[in-house]
Each structure stands twice: as structure tokens, then as C-alpha cells.
Scaffold this active site. Sequence first.
Site, PDB file in Angstrom:
ATOM      1  N   CYS A  28       0.809  -1.211   0.000  1.00 40.42           N
ATOM      2  CA  CYS A  28       0.000   0.000   0.000  1.00 40.42           C
ATOM      3  C   CYS A  28       0.843   1.263   0.000  1.00 40.42           C
ATOM      4  CB  CYS A  28      -0.880   0.046   1.246  1.00 40.42           C
ATOM      5  SG  CYS A  28      -2.037  -1.310   1.322  1.00 40.42           S
ATOM      6  N   GLY A  54       0.371   0.239  -5.171  1.00 47.04           N
ATOM      7  CA  GLY A  54      -0.901  -0.467  -5.108  1.00 47.04           C
ATOM      8  C   GLY A  54      -1.817  -0.013  -6.211  1.00 47.04           C
ATOM      9  N   ASN A 129      -0.142   1.337   5.595  1.00 49.94           N
ATOM     10  CA  ASN A 129       0.785   0.601   4.741  1.00 49.94           C
ATOM     11  C   ASN A 129       1.560  -0.341   5.640  1.00 49.94           C
ATOM     12  OD1 ASN A 129       3.963   1.366   3.170  1.00 49.94           O
ATOM     13  ND2 ASN A 129       2.607  -0.346   2.786  1.00 49.94           N
ATOM     14  N   TYR A 269      13.060  -3.123  -4.880  1.00 45.01           N
ATOM     15  CA  TYR A 269      11.960  -3.167  -5.852  1.00 45.01           C
ATOM     16  C   TYR A 269      10.860  -2.164  -5.583  1.00 45.01           C
ATOM     17  CZ  TYR A 269       7.710  -4.715  -8.157  1.00 45.01           C
ATOM     18  OH  TYR A 269       6.566  -4.754  -8.888  1.00 45.01           O
TER      19      TYR A 269
END
Length: 496
Positions: A28, A54, A129, A269
Site C-alpha cells: 500500500c 498499489g 501501509n 523493488y
Amino acid sequence: MIVGLDEGSAAPASGGSRPDDDRLREECGVFGVFGNEEAAALTALGLHALQHRGQEAAGIVTFDGAHFHSERRLGLVGDNFNKADVIRRLNGHISLGHVRYSTTGDTILRNVQPLFADLDTGGFAVAHNGNLTNALTLRRELISSGAICQSTSDTEVILHLIARSKRRRIIERFIEALRQIQGAYALVCLTNDMLIGARDPIGIRPLVLGKLGSGYVLASETCALDIVGAEFVREIENGEIVTITAEGVQSHRPFPMRPARPCIFEFIYFARPDSIVGGRNVYEIRKQMGVQLAREAPTAADVVIPIPDSGVPAAIGYAQESRVPFELGIIRNHYVGRTFIEPEQRIRQLGVKLKHSANTGVVRGSRIVLIDDSVVRGTTSKKIVQMMFEAGAREVHMRISSPPITHPDFYGIDTPRSSELLAANKTVEEMRQFMGATSLAFLSVDGIYRALGLEKRDARAPQFTDHCFTGDYPTDLVDQNGSAHNGQLSFLSEVR
Ligand code: AMP
């Protein structure tokens, strides 16, 4: 359509409670504005910059001095919050937004955040998150004592804990709730006069504070400050809670101080390359990962090719260090969502094909070093190695700019259960055979730490949360170790 589903149906065929079949996992991004007449429009922009965190759903809640307003939609920010009438409805000078991505299939509107509740202290909205590691256990306790849960999201547990607190002030209730939760959280909450930001005691998930005119912004990443023209003030620290009111920003430190241990995967990433995380430019770190990889795993080749987009910075670093030319040998179609967005492995494989094509002129007759940032299930690497050979590559040397992911994540980055993780089930040589590559090498754990500017991983006090590579989980995994998983979690499915 209303369909009854149960959590247990997704469990592996062997049944039982594996340590890694948590179904509440999600990735998130969060964004909040305090003190701006255009709060909702700014929040839509901020969420757009955080869209990579997201893509399944987005929501915005605002407060206009008298009323709260809420819009929560399935789909992309740009598709849902682009119309003047939607933004106009979201009146107010305080705003809170969230982008969400879950892999559990429970894409139901009631799970879309921010979650809102009317408490006896007034309205309260929360955007989260991360992932709580004791949410199922707490949820069970709450339900058995009479609570009614509307969503399957772990975030709702936080609302219940706040609602049940006997404290008078909302901030005291919030702190009392945080004392009971474990795991990873970057939270932004909104009340009728306050924006609250909080990070878990070791700061696994990121959260930054920005200044915009006379107001403030809280965001998962600095790229979301940049898009609205906010000035970076500082990171919210691990274990810190900030309250933003008309009086300004106040910091609270209710928990014992602990060393920070942010998630290393943000650098590999997850974060956008132009973001600054923990004082480090993500793009530069990814390039450094490529440099380290070239030192650890050199090979004779004609060309270095990234798997776009996430492999690009590391491939630049690898090419610079190895003095092998960098070329775009794979072209990415940007109109396809992330491969992961498709829940089934079969569809996911198709997704890779839809997303990437070989640039034959570069590939044909070449010895290629192919760079990606990580291998999760191995779907992407296998497809692309095959695509490179089909396009006429002579050799394909696969190089991964992070170590093998051998352990699942429980803190909100969606690395799946062990049975689906390629590196949890195969040796490097077996993985090479699976991909069909000429050779395969991963960056070492210390190599990642070197790319981050450190000498090596401190085994006694690791500087980052890196359990995906090491199995060293930084918190208790209450739900996974306890009995919570033997219970079934039923919920309704509704799609809008
Ligand atoms: P896989 O094809 O399953 O091996 O996944 C690897 C690809 O997914 C790589 O190209 C990564 O850039 C990307 N990736 C890695 N971690 C994640 C994640 N948590 N969510 C979505 N994509 C990811």
C-alpha cells in the site's frame, strides 16, 4: 452478487497451518494533507505518484470543518479521481488517501481504505501501509467479545482497539491501540482537527513529512511530496507518532527506543527510483547493486540488457562496472499492469508476454547479460530467457541484483508462501535449469549491504529488515505461530 468465501480455501492442499499462509497481506501507499483548501486534489496527485505501491483500489477521506467525505473505488487513481465533480465532493482542508494492492483475491470495496468509524470522540479515518503480524489473533479476540468486523483487512483491528479504549483523548486511545499491535505499519489517520502519522517501533515501512505552504503533508515516499511541490522536512522516525494540528507538528515517543530496521525491499523493488528513502536515493542504490553484482558475478558478454522497468538501474550499474555496453533489448508495454496483479499463475505467465517484447536487432547473435532486480516465483525470468533465445541470443547469463528470496514476507510487500517461492525450493543450479539460462547468479546479502553504503550485514544487529533473504524476522509472528490460522475467516465478496 454476493458470494461466501472462506480463508481456508486458499490454503495448500496439505492443509494444516503452514507458517506462511497468512491471507491478509497487502502492499500500500498512504498520503495525507493538513491545512490546504485543495486537500483532496493534492491527495489525488500524491496517490497518483504512489500508484506503484498499489493498483487495485484507492480511496480519499476529507473533513471540511463540519462533515467528513469519503470516496473509495476499485481501480487506478487516475481512472477514479480525475473528475472535478469527484474532487469537489471531497471538500475540506484535511485529507487522507490510500492506494492498495492485495494478492488475496479479496478485492472487496469494504476493504478499500481509508477505513472510517464514528467514535465517541468523533469521526476517525485510518490508512495503513504494512501488515500486522497479530491481526488475526486480535480479530478473533475482538469478535469473541462481540465486535462486528466489516472488512477482512487487518487495519480494521486498529479502529476497534481505538474505539474500545477507555482513554479520553484520541491520541491516548491511538497510542493504547498501537501498544497492542505487532508487525509493520506506517499509518496516517485523520480526525476533525488533526492528521496523525505513525511508524512501527523498528520503522519497517517508510513515512515522510513534507511542508506545503502553511500546511503539511505525510506520504509513503518523497516522490509523492515532489508531485505536489511539497518540501521534504524529515522522515517520521521508527516508533514515532506525529500529530499535525493548527498549532503545528508535535512528536510523541510512547515506546521504548529501539534501533531502526527499515525494509530492504523498498530499495530493491518497492519504492520509486526517484524517492529518497532513509537519506538514500533509491536509483543510486539500485545502480550500486548492479555494480556489486558485476564485481561478484562477472561474465564475458556482448551486451547488458535490463528486464524493464525494475531491472534498469541495476543494469546501468552492471554495464558501467563491467564495461559491457548497455542496450534496451526488451521493450516494455506500459499499458499492462504489474505482472503480479493477476491472481492465477496461468494468467500471470500470459501477463509477462503481454508486458515484454524482444528487441530483436539488439538480441540476435549476442551473448547477453540479462538483469532483473529479484526472482519471486521465477515466472518473469523463465519467460524472458526463453524470449531472448527465440529472438536469436547465443547465450543468456541471468544476473539478479538481490539475493535469493527464500522466506515469505509478513510485513506488506507480497512475497508469497514458501511453496511458491522459487528459491525456497530449488538450488541456484536448479533455478538456472528451470529458467533455461546459460548461467545464473544472485547478489550476495553482504553485496546488498555494500550497495547501501555499509561494510556488511551486522549479524547481531542487522541494519535492515531482510528476512526474505535470511529468514531473520524482526518481530514475533504471532498469527503464524499461534492458532489463529486454524480458524476460518468468512467474508462477503462484492465488486463495484
Ligand atoms: P517472478 O516473475 O514471480 O519471479 O517475479 C519477479 C518479478 O516481479 C521481478 O521482475 C520483480 O521486479 C517483480 N517483483 C518483485 N517483488 C515484487 C512484489 N513484491 N510485487 C510485485 N512485483 C514484484
